[in-house]
Every structure is written in C-alpha cells, then in structure tokens.
Write an enzyme that holds these catalytic residues in place. Structure first.
Site, PDB file in Angstrom:
ATOM      1  N   ASP A  37       1.242  -1.138   0.089  1.00  0.00           N
ATOM      2  CA  ASP A  37       0.362   0.276   0.306  1.00  0.00           C
ATOM      3  C   ASP A  37       1.183   1.356  -0.159  1.00  0.00           C
ATOM      4  OD1 ASP A  37       0.696  -0.437   2.533  1.00  0.00           O
ATOM      5  OD2 ASP A  37      -0.912   0.737   3.829  1.00  0.00           O
ATOM      6  N   ASP A  91       7.155   4.111   3.064  1.00  0.00           N
ATOM      7  CA  ASP A  91       8.520   3.044   3.111  1.00  0.00           C
ATOM      8  C   ASP A  91       7.891   1.773   2.356  1.00  0.00           C
ATOM      9  OD1 ASP A  91       6.013   2.344   5.086  1.00  0.00           O
ATOM     10  OD2 ASP A  91       7.470   0.315   5.757  1.00  0.00           O
ATOM     11  N   ASP A  92       7.014   1.617   2.036  1.00  0.00           N
ATOM     12  CA  ASP A  92       6.170   0.575   1.311  1.00  0.00           C
ATOM     13  C   ASP A  92       7.263   1.242  -0.655  1.00  0.00           C
ATOM     14  OD1 ASP A  92       3.514  -1.148   1.901  1.00  0.00           O
ATOM     15  OD2 ASP A  92       3.816   1.031   2.269  1.00  0.00           O
ATOM     16  N   ASN A 110      -2.637   2.971   3.851  1.00  0.00           N
ATOM     17  CA  ASN A 110      -2.126   4.304   4.169  1.00  0.00           C
ATOM     18  C   ASN A 110      -3.044   5.350   3.237  1.00  0.00           C
ATOM     19  OD1 ASN A 110       0.857   3.154   5.974  1.00  0.00           O
ATOM     20  ND2 ASN A 110       1.517   2.710   3.555  1.00  0.00           N
ATOM     21  N   THR A 163       3.105  -6.135   2.254  1.00  0.00           N
ATOM     22  CA  THR A 163       3.123  -5.249   3.555  1.00  0.00           C
ATOM     23  C   THR A 163       2.033  -4.160   3.924  1.00  0.00           C
ATOM     24  OG1 THR A 163       3.946  -3.656   1.658  1.00  0.00           O
ATOM     25  CG2 THR A 163       5.851  -5.151   2.544  1.00  0.00           C
ATOM     26  N   ASN A 223       1.387   0.658  17.280  1.00  0.00           N
ATOM     27  CA  ASN A 223       1.575   1.782  16.616  1.00  0.00           C
ATOM     28  C   ASN A 223       0.696   2.908  16.998  1.00  0.00           C
ATOM     29  OD1 ASN A 223       1.209   0.794  14.469  1.00  0.00           O
ATOM     30  ND2 ASN A 223       3.307   1.962  13.270  1.00  0.00           N
ATOM     31  N   GLU A 239      -0.902  -2.822  15.838  1.00  0.00           N
ATOM     32  CA  GLU A 239      -0.303  -1.574  14.743  1.00  0.00           C
ATOM     33  C   GLU A 239      -0.750  -1.826  13.597  1.00  0.00           C
ATOM     34  OE1 GLU A 239       1.836  -2.121  11.120  1.00  0.00           O
ATOM     35  OE2 GLU A 239       0.442  -3.774  11.926  1.00  0.00           O
ATOM     36  N   PHE A 240      -0.632  -0.837  12.739  1.00  0.00           N
ATOM     37  CA  PHE A 240      -1.985  -0.184  11.552  1.00  0.00           C
ATOM     38  C   PHE A 240      -2.248  -1.419  10.489  1.00  0.00           C
ATOM     39  CE2 PHE A 240      -2.281   1.375   7.470  1.00  0.00           C
ATOM     40  CZ  PHE A 240      -3.567   2.461   7.432  1.00  0.00           C
ATOM     41  N   ASN A 241      -1.105  -2.373  10.292  1.00  0.00           N
ATOM     42  CA  ASN A 241      -1.912  -3.260   8.726  1.00  0.00           C
ATOM     43  C   ASN A 241      -2.281  -3.969   9.389  1.00  0.00           C
ATOM     44  OD1 ASN A 241      -0.081  -1.746   6.488  1.00  0.00           O
ATOM     45  ND2 ASN A 241       1.791  -3.559   6.824  1.00  0.00           N
ATOM     46  N   HIS A 245       9.198   0.145   8.222  1.00  0.00           N
ATOM     47  CA  HIS A 245       9.504  -1.005   8.401  1.00  0.00           C
ATOM     48  C   HIS A 245       9.308  -2.134   7.586  1.00  0.00           C
ATOM     49  CE1 HIS A 245       7.197   0.864  12.220  1.00  0.00           C
ATOM     50  NE2 HIS A 245       6.629   1.901  11.235  1.00  0.00           N
ATOM     51  N   ASP A 246       8.413  -1.860   6.179  1.00  0.00           N
ATOM     52  CA  ASP A 246       8.612  -2.408   5.247  1.00  0.00           C
ATOM     53  C   ASP A 246       9.644  -3.219   4.460  1.00  0.00           C
ATOM     54  OD1 ASP A 246       5.632  -2.390   5.635  1.00  0.00           O
ATOM     55  OD2 ASP A 246       5.640  -0.617   3.572  1.00  0.00           O
TER      56      ASP A 246
END
Ligand code: BDR
Ligand code: CA
Length: 306
Positions: free
Chosen positions: A10, A14-15, A39, A124, A158, A164-166, A234-235
């Site tokens: 997405d 970071d992706d 995102n 991711t 986070n 965590e977001f995902n 992260h990704d």
C-alpha cells in the site's frame, strides 16, 4: 540463487522504499506488485506502485490493483503519516503505464498456483487481498514458498496502544490470514522500530544519486511516524528478511488477532511456547547489518538507474 517474490503493498513511504529494495537487491526477483487500500486509497497506492517501479527501472514488473476497502470495518488510512499522495515529500514523474487488467486477488492465486513452492509472498499493507485469496483458494497456503508480512507487534502498537496499523486497518482479514494453515513469518514492530533512518543513515542516502535525492530522502523527510524518534522503514525489513535471512532472529508462536475488543481491535495476541504455533515471529534484528545491506542495495540500484 535468487528468490522470486510477489509484493502485496500500500505505498506508502516505506512500501516505496521496499519496492526499491526489491528491485535493487541482486538475490530478489520481483515478479509482480499487487496493491491494496491502506496508507492511502487504492487508486493512489496503485499509481504510487507504478511510479516507483518505473522510476527505479522496473517497468516490466506488472502492477495489479486490489481491494479498495477492508472486509468489514470502516476504511482507515494513514495520510497523517504518509501525506496526501502517500509518498511524503517525493514527487515522481507520473507513470507512463497503467495497472494490468484484472484483480489482485485473482493474480495472486493464478501466479502462485502456476509455480507451487517457488514464489514467496510478501505483504506490507493491510491483509485484505491475501485474506480473500486464501479464502477463495485455500491451497494457496501450501503453494507459497514462504509467506512474510510486515505487521503486528508482540507488545505495544503504533496506531493504538494495542495495534499496529496493517492489522488494525483490517483485523478480520488478518485473523483469516493467521488462521489459514500456513506459517506466517511476522516482521512486526518488535524489530521494525529498530530499523530507523537516523540522520547518519539519511546522510549515507546522499550517495544514492537520483534514487536518493528524488525518492528516498524527500519521501523520508515528510514521514510522520510518531511511534519512533526517526522514520522506521518497516516494510523494507519484510523484503530484507527474504533477501538476507541471517539479519533477523525468530521464535515460533501462536498469533491470534483481536477483532472484538473495543480498545484492542487489531492486537496480535502472541503466545510464545504454544504447542500449536501458526507463526514465526521476528524477535531480533541486527540493525547495523540491515542498514549496510539496504544502503549498498540502494547504491547499486542508483548506479543501474544511471
Ligand atoms: C505499517 O503501516 C504502514 O503505515 C506502513 O507502510 C507499514 O506497512 C507500519 O505499521
Ligand atoms: Ca505498508
């Protein structure tokens, strides 16, 4: 020997850095990119995937659009972290090509099913596409060579204290994915919050030509990741874990996703030492080695981009 990956993502700052890493690393062959809402909305994540892959010279990598909304809940994005475009301060040339026809869910099933045991699936973003794919074709769980996610945490979240977001963005999808009968290799906040683009890392990115000056640095300059002191990539960790397995340490665990909690929706409740693990959870990262590898991958890619 190289590893073939499909990246479900997405983009997302970071992706975008993860796509660049996958394109640049000599032991990764990026066979396709599928997109999902996360995102930012799926129209933007798709355009961003096309723009980043073209910019990094991966024009031949197919990009296939996926789900525009989570399975059940309200659509939530992370524009506050990634900016309205999803790429922070990076403004790339508009892509010359469009996404391939068809849907990401079909593409995942067909592509992985055509080469059982050969393709590593790396996700991711929110797990909406992957959940639908594995529900529609449960054999997918046995067809992947490996399945890696950036998502979850064994401790704090986070986006909420618990999540965590995902995982939080589509907890029902995550619950399906963790229950699908495969071993989920979970690269969560436990390790990704140690992969920080510190000022010294960012100064090394200045050696990466146009890749650094037009994508990596401007994107990171507007990354508002409040969970960490410096931007956490992260990704990139998820893709790096495929290319460079020795950088991470793991422990088996049973991971269950909270879907009902009023305050804890999206929490990855992790039991280490369970007799029936469904995940291999990353518990350590060699951050110095990670950045040495990431930066040399970006430098090589920058040289190839000319
Ligand atoms: C994850 O959430 C997204 O905002 C990032 O792209 C990353 O995949 C980190 O929690
Ligand atoms: Ca992401």
């Amino acid at each position: 020997m190289s590893t073939t990956i499909l990246l479900d993502c997405d983009p997302g700052i970071d992706d975008a850095l993860a796509i660049a890493f996958a394109v640049g690393h000599r032991s990764i062959e990026l066979a396709g990119i599928t997109t999902v809402a996360g995102n930012v909305g799926v129209d933007k994540t798709t355009v961003n995937a096309l723009a980043v892959s073209e910019f990094t010279g991966a024009k031949a990598v197919p990009v296939i659009r996926g789900c525009a909304a989570p399975l059940l809940g309200a659509t939530r994005d992370a524009r506050d972290v990634h900016g309205d475009s999803g790429l922070g301060g990076a403004v790339l040339p508009p892509p010359a090509r469009e996404a391939e026809p068809g849907h990401a869910v079909d593409y995942l099933i067909q592509t992985i099913g055509a080469a059982p045991g050969e393709i590593t699936l790396v996700a991711t973003g929110p797990l909406t596409n992957v959940a639908l794919a594995v529900r529609r074709e449960p054999r997918l769980a046995g067809w992947v060579r490996d399945f890696v996610i950036m998502g979850g945490s064994t401790g704090r979240g986070n986006v909420t204290p618990a999540a965590e977001f995902n995982i939080w963005a589509d907890p029902e999808a995550a619950s399906i994915v963790f229950g699908a009968g495969w071993t989920v290799r979970m690269i969560g906040l436990d390790v990704t919050l140690q992969a920080l683009a510190t000022p010294s890392v960012r100064s090394r990115m200045r050696e990466c030509g146009a890749l650094g000056s037009e994508l990596l640095l401007p994107a990171l300059s507007q990354y508002r990741d409040s969970a960490a002191s410096d931007p956490a990539v992260h990704d990139v960790c998820a893709v790096a874990s495929v290319a460079e397995p020795s950088v991470f340490g793991y422990a088996p665990a049973l991971v269950e996703v909270e879907t009902a909690g009023r305050l804890t929706s999206g929490m990855t409740v992790t039991s280490f030492g369970s007799g029936s693990p469904n995940a291999s959870v990353a518990t350590s990262i060699d951050s110095g080695a990670f950045w040495d590898i990431a930066l040399s991958t970006y430098r090589e890619l920058a040289a190839a981009m000319g």
